[in-house]
Design an enzyme around this catalytic site. Structure first.
Site, PDB file in Angstrom:
ATOM      1  CB  CYS A 374      -0.978   0.028   1.167  1.00 53.18           C
ATOM      2  SG  CYS A 374      -1.348  -1.553   1.896  1.00 53.18           S
ATOM      3  NE  ARG A 403       1.463  -9.345   5.128  1.00 48.50           N
ATOM      4  CZ  ARG A 403       0.191  -9.268   4.780  1.00 48.50           C
ATOM      5  NH1 ARG A 403      -0.679 -10.101   5.308  1.00 48.50           N
ATOM      6  NH2 ARG A 403      -0.210  -8.354   3.925  1.00 48.50           N
ATOM      7  CD  GLN A 421      -0.951  -8.523  -0.100  1.00 48.72           C
ATOM      8  OE1 GLN A 421      -0.284  -7.503  -0.231  1.00 48.72           O
ATOM      9  NE2 GLN A 421      -1.935  -8.622   0.754  1.00 48.72           N
ATOM     10  CG  ASP A 423      -1.962  -5.243  -2.646  1.00 51.34           C
ATOM     11  OD1 ASP A 423      -3.178  -5.087  -2.434  1.00 51.34           O
ATOM     12  OD2 ASP A 423      -1.073  -4.854  -1.878  1.00 51.34           O
ATOM     13  CG  HIS A 425      -3.573  -0.105  -2.779  1.00 51.16           C
ATOM     14  ND1 HIS A 425      -2.465  -0.847  -3.077  1.00 51.16           N
ATOM     15  CD2 HIS A 425      -3.940  -0.463  -1.518  1.00 51.16           C
ATOM     16  CE1 HIS A 425      -2.161  -1.612  -2.042  1.00 51.16           C
ATOM     17  NE2 HIS A 425      -3.039  -1.405  -1.084  1.00 51.16           N
ATOM     18  CE  LYS A 509     -11.994  -7.905   7.366  1.00 54.57           C
ATOM     19  NZ  LYS A 509     -10.902  -8.819   7.552  1.00 54.57           N
ATOM     20  CG  HIS A 555      -6.073  -1.574   1.241  1.00 56.05           C
ATOM     21  ND1 HIS A 555      -4.725  -1.471   1.447  1.00 56.05           N
ATOM     22  CD2 HIS A 555      -6.650  -0.666   2.052  1.00 56.05           C
ATOM     23  CE1 HIS A 555      -4.498  -0.538   2.359  1.00 56.05           C
ATOM     24  NE2 HIS A 555      -5.643  -0.038   2.747  1.00 56.05           N
TER      25      HIS A 555
HETATM   26 ZN   LIG Z   1      -3.161  -2.327   0.689  1.00 58.41          ZN
END
Ligand SMILES: [Zn+2]
Ligand SMILES: [Zn+2]
Length: 683
Positions: A374, A403, A421, A423, A425, A509, A555
């Protein structure tokens, strides 16, 4: 204590209230409703209504942190709890009868089965001392102390004896004894574990609760099924060693595991599911099909994608990138590390650092591996001024994140320390956000259906406005966000479960959990609002009004983690990927060496047609080559000999369908190409 009245009121789940003589039991209540219910009932849940503290539930009890406490400690008279059907009722209660439909009733059956197991063990091996025997999620166990180890034959004998105890249908009868008497008895008989439990979990002056069936008795506060005959389906599973109280200086116990179900049919289904899950285990198939590995020398939770796994991943990623572009996302790449300073601005340093790899000291600053993408996407957004005309900005990346997971907690591809991910945004104006969420949900549905999942469950996690301090962002923002998520789900006609108070502190979410072929739920896709980071990074855009505004940030990840999604795919298909995903789509088997040239020619033709093909060059028998390709779960095996070489044909075997006979090469290419094109799951 409420005074004991002549009669008591019992409130039933349908809202009715019935009067019974004091001392009546849940079984009496069940009988008064219908004999059928009385026969079906396993246990009762009661909640005393007369006293003020009756809000408490079993879970809320102030018990010592040890799991044994709930089996031995005194019951809280005011609390909601499960009781035997034979428990006398002496005050006003609300009462619910649990039958075989209730998961909690199954736990009672399983714990009762532990008593049956202990009964059998003492009848066969009277020298045994008893530890404790709780129900577990998968069944039950009982800890025994006996100098002689149990053999596999003993386990069979125990199971046989249990069947006798069940056939005797002995009622479970509750009895009471003074604590001093019990302690003395246990100490005299050398029942060191029972004596410990009494001392540890009861108080001086208390009466101790026992349950007797036939000649067997056990220190326990219950509840149990009415009689041993209600333990209808059970199995002694396995044996493990454990030290008494976990201390290796103590005697070694033998922990005997078992399981129990309401019926043999359910038990068989359970074992069939277990076997099927084992057959599909992605860690086993990953090795067998040479898809991926985890290398001890490199570290736990770090995935090595081998050529075949990497091929599937490439197809997944290419598909995902193309879909993103089609849906108006821009693709970006960002670094794997950043200065600690960035993580301070984003707040990860404060709120998330326990999940991050520890910092690396370089010459100019400390750096950390990224746990999320992010902040990087925000930096790209902020790199140039934005006006409302630029919005929405949708930045997508297949980003590797790291992580920290404790060693020993990693699990195949499902729980790892490094993963990718898919991912993205989305930064937009408040009025755009509902359409953006709809876009995310549609995209998520396409991901699931494309990869062969038909069923999914949706959860909406919202805030708890009564706990206002736990959340950042204005009331207005929260309302906008929750409404947008609700409206988006409503527009798509998707049923969902709202979970109040489950939102992150920075926004609500939607989670989409797919249901796999075995009915297991997997949390993968998520669409998450964020009121935190736009403020922390002072993000803005110039609105139509010429003023500066803060964009809304969403996200979203759809595969979630590419590694995890791949692991689920392997299990979903048991390694037999659909044609479009299969790392090798066809294996060519030349019948003898003189057919190698033709086999190679076919390979070139198929490769030119965009198909992934291998030739088995080994000097092996045809049967062995076919078997090896079959074990690799290839969709097609093409066998070529004299006849095929002469006519420009192949002899086709289809996975799961066997020999299809001869087919022209051209027909085969057309067939395969059209199935790949349509991402069909049939062959
Ligand atoms: Zn994010
Ligand atoms: Zn018990």
């Amino acid at each position: 204590m409420p005074t004991i009245a002549d009669s008591i009121k019992v409130h039933l789940p349908d809202g009715s209230v019935k009067e019974f003589p004091a001392g009546s039991t849940p079984h009496d209540v069940a009988q008064s409703i219908s004999p059928r219910l009385a026969a079906a009932a396993v246990v009762a849940r009661i909640r005393p209504l007369a006293t003020a503290e009756s809000e408490q539930t079993d879970k809320a009890l102030n018990e010592p942190g040890e799991p044994e406490a709930s089996m031995y400690g005194a019951e809280q008279a005011n609390a909601e709890r499960l009781v035997d059907l034979s428990t006398p009722l002496n005050e006003e209660v609300s009462l619910q009868l649990l039958t075989e439909k209730d998961a909690e009733a199954l736990k009672v059956v399983r714990h009762s089965a532990a008593h049956v197991m202990a009964t059998a063990v003492l009848e066969l091996y009277p020298e045994t001392k008893l530890g404790h025997g709780p129900a577990t999620d998968a069944g039950f166990f009982y800890d025994f102390y006996r100098p002689t180890p149990f053999t596999p034959e003993d386990l069979k004998a125990i199971e046989g004896k249990m069947a006798e105890v069940v056939a005797r249908n002995e009622p479970f009868v509750r009895e009471w004894e003074s604590r001093d008497q019990s302690l003395e008895r246990f100490k005299t008989s050398n029942d060191f574990m029972k004596a410990h439990f009494v001392e540890r979990f009861t108080k001086p002056g208390e009466e101790i609760s026992f349950y007797r069936n036939g000649a067997f008795e056990d220190f326990c506060r219950g509840p149990h099924v009415p009689s041993t005959g209600r333990v209808k389906a059970f199995k002694v599973m396995s044996l493990a060693g454990a030290y008494w109280l976990g201390d290796e200086k103590n005697p070694q116990l033998q922990r005997l595991y078992g399981t129990a179900f309401f019926s043999n049919k359910e038990m068989e289904q359970h074992f069939a599911r277990l076997e099927e899950a084992q057959r599909r285990d992605h860690r086993v198939l990953g090795k067998q099909l040479d898809l991926f590995s985890i290398q001890e020398v490199a570290g736990a939770g770090l995935i090595f994608w081998h050529p075949k796994g990497a091929m599937v991943r490439r197809i997944m990623e290419d598909w995902m990138r193309d879909e993103c572009l089609r849906r108006g996302y821009s693709l970006v790449y960002t670094p794997h590390v950043a200065r600690v300073n960035l993580w301070q601005i984003s707040g990860h340093e404060g709120f998330y650092s326990q999940n991050m790899f520890t910092p690396m000291e370089l010459d100019d600053a400390e750096y950390r591996m990224k746990p999320m993408n992010c902040p990087f996407h925000i930096l790209i957004y902020k790199n140039s001024p934005k006006s409302y005309r630029d919005l929405p900005v949708r930045l997508a990346e297949l980003g590797n994140v790291y992580r920290y997971e404790r060693s020993g907690t990693m699990h195949g591809l499902l729980r790892v320390r490094g993963f990718t991910q898919d991912d993205a945004h989305i930064f937009c104006e408040p009025r755009q956000v509902e359409d953006e969420v709809v876009g995310c949900i549609e995209f998520a549905q396409v991901v699931l259906s494309t990869f062969g999942f038909t069923d999914f469950k949706v959860e909406l996690s919202t805030w708890d406005p009564r706990d206002r301090k736990a959340y950042i962002g204005s009331d207005e923002n929260w309302e906008l966000a929750i409404n947008s998520l609700q409206n988006a789900l409503a527009r798509k006609g998707i049923p969902y479960k709202t979970i109040r108070g489950e939102a992150a502190f920075y926004g609500p979410k939607i989670d989409i959990k797919l249901v796999d072929v075995l009915g297991r739920l997997w949390q993968l896709s998520t669409v998450q609002f964020d009121f935190n980071m736009p403020a922390r990074f002072e993000m803005e855009y110039v609105g139509e009004d010429g003023e500066r505004h803060q964009p809304v940030m969403v996200h979203r990840a759809l595969f979630g983690s590419v590694e995890r999604f791949f692991g689920v795919l392997v299990e979903q298909y048991a390694g037999a990927f659909p044609l479009w995903l299969a790392p090798v789509q066809a294996g060519i088997v030349p019948i003898s060496e003189r057919h190698l040239a033709y086999a190679e020619k076919i390979k070139t033709t198929l490769q030119n047609g965009g198909l992934r093909v291998e030739v088995d060059h080994r000097n092996e028998k045809m049967g062995a080559k076919i078997r090896d390709f079959t074990l690799q779960k290839l969709p097609y095996i093409l066998i070529v000999g004299d006849k095929e070489a002469e006519t420009g044909a192949i002899s086709l075997r289809i996975r799961g369908q066997g020999d299809q006979g001869s087919m022209s090469l051209e027909d085969f290419v057309n067939r395969a190409q059209s199935l790949v094109e349509s991402k069909s799951t049939s062959l």
